[in-house]
Structure formats: C-alpha cells, structure tokens
Design a protein around this motif. Sequence first.
Motif, PDB file in Angstrom:
ATOM      1  N   ILE A   1       0.839  -1.204   0.000  1.00  0.00           N
ATOM      2  CA  ILE A   1       0.000   0.000   0.000  1.00  0.00           C
ATOM      3  C   ILE A   1       0.871   1.249   0.000  1.00  0.00           C
ATOM      4  O   ILE A   1       0.634   2.190  -0.763  1.00  0.00           O
ATOM      5  CB  ILE A   1      -0.932  -0.013   1.238  1.00  0.00           C
ATOM      6  N   ARG A   2       1.910   1.261   0.808  1.00  0.00           N
ATOM      7  CA  ARG A   2       2.766   2.458   0.903  1.00  0.00           C
ATOM      8  C   ARG A   2       3.420   2.783  -0.437  1.00  0.00           C
ATOM      9  O   ARG A   2       3.618   3.954  -0.772  1.00  0.00           O
ATOM     10  CB  ARG A   2       3.822   2.276   1.993  1.00  0.00           C
ATOM     11  N   ALA A   3       3.719   1.737  -1.203  1.00  0.00           N
ATOM     12  CA  ALA A   3       4.342   1.960  -2.521  1.00  0.00           C
ATOM     13  C   ALA A   3       3.373   2.701  -3.450  1.00  0.00           C
ATOM     14  O   ALA A   3       3.788   3.319  -4.424  1.00  0.00           O
ATOM     15  CB  ALA A   3       4.760   0.633  -3.130  1.00  0.00           C
ATOM     16  N   GLU A   4       2.080   2.655  -3.126  1.00  0.00           N
ATOM     17  CA  GLU A   4       1.070   3.303  -3.986  1.00  0.00           C
ATOM     18  C   GLU A   4       0.840   4.771  -3.624  1.00  0.00           C
ATOM     19  O   GLU A   4       0.041   5.451  -4.263  1.00  0.00           O
ATOM     20  CB  GLU A   4      -0.250   2.520  -3.889  1.00  0.00           C
ATOM     21  N   PHE A   5       1.511   5.253  -2.587  1.00  0.00           N
ATOM     22  CA  PHE A   5       1.363   6.652  -2.150  1.00  0.00           C
ATOM     23  C   PHE A   5       2.692   7.384  -2.337  1.00  0.00           C
ATOM     24  O   PHE A   5       3.562   7.345  -1.444  1.00  0.00           O
ATOM     25  CB  PHE A   5       0.926   6.705  -0.683  1.00  0.00           C
ATOM     26  N   PRO A   6       2.876   8.061  -3.478  1.00  0.00           N
ATOM     27  CA  PRO A   6       4.191   8.656  -3.776  1.00  0.00           C
ATOM     28  C   PRO A   6       4.692   9.618  -2.703  1.00  0.00           C
ATOM     29  O   PRO A   6       5.887   9.650  -2.403  1.00  0.00           O
ATOM     30  CB  PRO A   6       3.950   9.418  -5.088  1.00  0.00           C
ATOM     31  N   ILE A   7       3.794  10.373  -2.097  1.00  0.00           N
ATOM     32  CA  ILE A   7       4.213  11.441  -1.169  1.00  0.00           C
ATOM     33  C   ILE A   7       4.897  10.893   0.090  1.00  0.00           C
ATOM     34  O   ILE A   7       5.678  11.602   0.737  1.00  0.00           O
ATOM     35  CB  ILE A   7       2.995  12.326  -0.789  1.00  0.00           C
ATOM     36  N   LEU A   8       4.592   9.645   0.409  1.00  0.00           N
ATOM     37  CA  LEU A   8       5.118   9.097   1.671  1.00  0.00           C
ATOM     38  C   LEU A   8       6.622   8.866   1.627  1.00  0.00           C
ATOM     39  O   LEU A   8       7.265   8.759   2.666  1.00  0.00           O
ATOM     40  CB  LEU A   8       4.412   7.778   2.010  1.00  0.00           C
ATOM     41  N   HIS A   9       7.171   8.809   0.395  1.00  0.00           N
ATOM     42  CA  HIS A   9       8.581   8.419   0.264  1.00  0.00           C
ATOM     43  C   HIS A   9       9.464   9.645   0.169  1.00  0.00           C
ATOM     44  O   HIS A   9      10.008   9.972  -0.875  1.00  0.00           O
ATOM     45  CB  HIS A   9       8.742   7.489  -0.940  1.00  0.00           C
ATOM     46  N   GLN A  10       9.537  10.365   1.257  1.00  0.00           N
ATOM     47  CA  GLN A  10      10.389  11.553   1.282  1.00  0.00           C
ATOM     48  C   GLN A  10      10.945  11.734   2.690  1.00  0.00           C
ATOM     49  O   GLN A  10      10.431  11.177   3.666  1.00  0.00           O
ATOM     50  CB  GLN A  10       9.617  12.796   0.872  1.00  0.00           C
ATOM     51  N   GLN A  11      12.000  12.540   2.740  1.00  0.00           N
ATOM     52  CA  GLN A  11      12.595  12.871   4.034  1.00  0.00           C
ATOM     53  C   GLN A  11      12.132  14.273   4.419  1.00  0.00           C
ATOM     54  O   GLN A  11      12.005  15.147   3.554  1.00  0.00           O
ATOM     55  CB  GLN A  11      14.118  12.875   3.908  1.00  0.00           C
ATOM     56  N   VAL A  12      11.897  14.452   5.696  1.00  0.00           N
ATOM     57  CA  VAL A  12      11.563  15.782   6.227  1.00  0.00           C
ATOM     58  C   VAL A  12      12.587  16.089   7.327  1.00  0.00           C
ATOM     59  O   VAL A  12      12.741  15.284   8.256  1.00  0.00           O
ATOM     60  CB  VAL A  12      10.116  15.806   6.780  1.00  0.00           C
ATOM     61  N   HIS A  13      13.275  17.190   7.192  1.00  0.00           N
ATOM     62  CA  HIS A  13      14.376  17.529   8.116  1.00  0.00           C
ATOM     63  C   HIS A  13      15.350  16.363   8.249  1.00  0.00           C
ATOM     64  O   HIS A  13      15.807  16.031   9.351  1.00  0.00           O
ATOM     65  CB  HIS A  13      13.827  17.925   9.500  1.00  0.00           C
ATOM     66  N   GLY A  14      15.621  15.717   7.117  1.00  0.00           N
ATOM     67  CA  GLY A  14      16.613  14.635   7.103  1.00  0.00           C
ATOM     68  C   GLY A  14      16.119  13.316   7.696  1.00  0.00           C
ATOM     69  O   GLY A  14      16.888  12.370   7.835  1.00  0.00           O
TER      70      GLY A  14
END
Length: 421
Positions: A23-36
């Motif tokens: 499921i997580r692979a289907e949500f592009p926005i989740l795959h990012q870093q915030v403040h490293g």
Amino acid sequence: MTAPANQLRATPPAGHALNVEKIRAEFPILHQQVHGKPLVYLDNAATSQKPRDVIDAISRYYERDNANIHRGVHALSERATEAYEAARCAAQNFLGAALPSEIIFVRGTTEAINLVAQTFGRTRVGAGDEVIVTTMEHHSNIVPWQMLCGEKGAKLRVAPISDRGELDLEEFQKLLGPKTRLVALTHVSNALGTINPIREIVRMAHDRNVPVLVDGAQAVPHLKVDVRDLGCDFYAFSGHKVYGPTGIGVLYGKSDLLAAMPPYQGGGDMISSVTFEKTTYNKVPFKFEAGTPDVAGAIGLGAAFAYVNGLGIEKIGAHEHALLAHATEAVSAIPGVRLIGTAPQKAGVLSFLIDDIHPHDIGTILDQEGIAIRTGHHCSEPVMHRFGIPATARASFALYNTFQEVDALVRGIAKVREVFA
Ligand code: C6P
C-alpha cells in the motif's frame, strides 16, 4: 466497526491484515525525508494522502476528457458527463444510498452542512424552534446552525459529553422536545476520536419526528457507513479525508427531503428554464449543483472509493484500530502524558498532552523528527473548553501507517520530554 477499547488488540484479526508495504508503494508522497528524517505522516484527520490511482484518474481526465458537463453534445463533454455521473453512482454505493439523485456533490463537509442550514434549515426552523448539536462538534457543525438560529430567533441546544468524551445519551434525550427541528451531530469526533451511536440517536430523534444530519467527515475513512442502515436524513463528508482530492465532498439527503428543499445557490445547470419573470428549477440533485462543478474532483473521488473498496473498509478499520490500540498503550505509558478522549468506541485519533508543554511545542519538536501531527483546538474549541485546555497534540492514523511509525511517535514524545526536562 471498531471493537470496544476493552477488546483493543494491537494486531488485526487473522484474515484482516492489509499488505501495508505494498500500500505504501502506492502513495508517492510518503517516500520523502523531512528535516533529514523519513516522513511519518500522522495528520490524516486533517487530510489524508492520495494513492497513485487517484492522482492518475485526475491527470487522465485532464489529458483526455476535460470538458464542461451536462451542456455539450460533443464527445468530450459526453465522456466528462458520463465520468462525473459514474462518480455520483460510486458515492451512492459507497454510502448505501437508495438513489444516485440522493448524492449532491459539494466542496466538502463544511459546504454540505451550510447547504442544509441555508435550505432545509431556513424553511423548517422558525422563531422559538430548537436545533440540537453536541459539545464534540467541529466548528462546521456549530457555526452554520448558530447563524441560522440567530437569523430566525431559534435556539441552539447542546448535548453534553462525559469526561471520557462520550455523548451523554440521557441528557440528549431530555433535549429532544416539541420545539426540536433538527439534530446535527458528528459520527466520529475529530478532536477525541469518539464514535457516536448514530443508529440509536436517529431512533431517539425519529421517535419525535426530528430529522438527523450526520457529519461523517471523520467516519467514512475508517468505518463502513450505510446511510439506510443508520437511518439518518442527511450525511456529509469531505473527499480529501478519504484519499480523494480536496475541493470535493458529498451531501447525502433522503430524496423526499431534498425534493422539498429550495435551492442553495442560483446559476447554470440548476434550472430547467429561466425568464425574467420566472425561473423553474432543475430536478434533484442538479437543483443543488449550480455552476460548473469540480468534475476532476468528483472523478478523483470516484477513484478513491474504488481504492478503498478494493482494500475493504473493514480491513482498513481493523488495521487502524490495531494502530490506535498500540499507540494508546504505548503513549499512555509515558510519564506525564494525559490522553484527551478515552471513550471505549474510538476511531483513528489519539489526542494527548504532555505535562504542561504547549501542544505547539510538541508539534514543532516532532516535526524536526519528520513526524507530522496536528496541534491546536482542531476547529473544535468547545471540546477544549469542556476539558479546560487550550489545545491538544493529535496523532491520527490511516491505512498506510505502520506500527514502526507509532514507535517513532513514541520515541519523538520521549525526545519532547527530554527537551523540556
Ligand atoms: N477537520 C481536522 O484536522 P472540511 O474542511 O469541510 O473538509 O471538513 C470540515 C470538518 C467537519 N467535520 C469534522 C468532524 C471534521 O473533522 C472536519 C475537518 C480537520 O480535524 C480540519 S479542521
């Protein structure tokens, strides 16, 4: 439907597990870093993230089918109209409504409630009449009724809640009387997570011929909702909290009520004929959809329903409930933590305070750890007044959240305590 708290379990029952990694692979926005740090998104009650299916459905519409609807005879307009009306049928099925015409597309929950207040409310509520809400309402389900009552000389009555954040049904029953014209209440509280027993409340109100509007903004992402089973007269929700786009939402209304209500706004598409002497209105639901609607939004929302249906709302609810159970246990074990909202029936939301640290400070420190939560009064100031607090920190869960993310929240809270030690 979630299990009572005394049956809270930290893992979903067998056969109810979601494949969260997939499921997580289907949500592009989740795959990012915030403040490293890897993003841990726990602000789903404010708005949920969008799966690729929803993003693609909107892009496809603009790349291939974009046209105005209900107006053109050309191919694109016909395709756009068909897709928009298919989304209406998807909303009908999602809510278990009897007819597609009982689904009105609006901008969101706020607009849906204002529509009912300004049409149904203005024709049914008069001087001395009463509208009942509860202490746990979002401002969207308070202010429109306050405005209506102010205009009409009617009275807003408020059903109280307990220290755990449960509606006091005995007091609610006492408020129902010959002057009550409407009950308007939330299905799930955004500040507390409490699930209200809507079927029972509808029965109590209907025994006195009082119609019921349900604010379903925080319910549809977590619970199976069937408006005919609930028996409610109106049901409102926003697309953006159920994995759909912003700017689109749904008002369900029973067909006889909608047919008797005057229009909300005047303009194109809501009429069947116009002269300077007289305008006749279109049939329901078009009577309530003046102007060019958010066609792309409706199509995106239709894709969101398909996405949720594909996974199964019961499985989603079970997964989120397990996350909530794990979070409740782990967070409440941290010294100095006070949970706000401990009703046995809850969905999606964990509101808390840590010692006398201001929730905004909690939110800011967690943000530095990549963890997004909401802090403040959550547009539910009367709830804060009820508990004698200015604000809470609120973590809220969605189908893509993991137990590791809950653990990251727990570590983040420990860090907050260290900073303020
Ligand atoms: N609650 C929250 O963070 P709109 O803004 O129209 O999409 O939804 C309004 C609304 C109505 N009722 C309830 C129970 C809600 O939770 C909300 C939105 C968000 O809790 C934003 S304030």
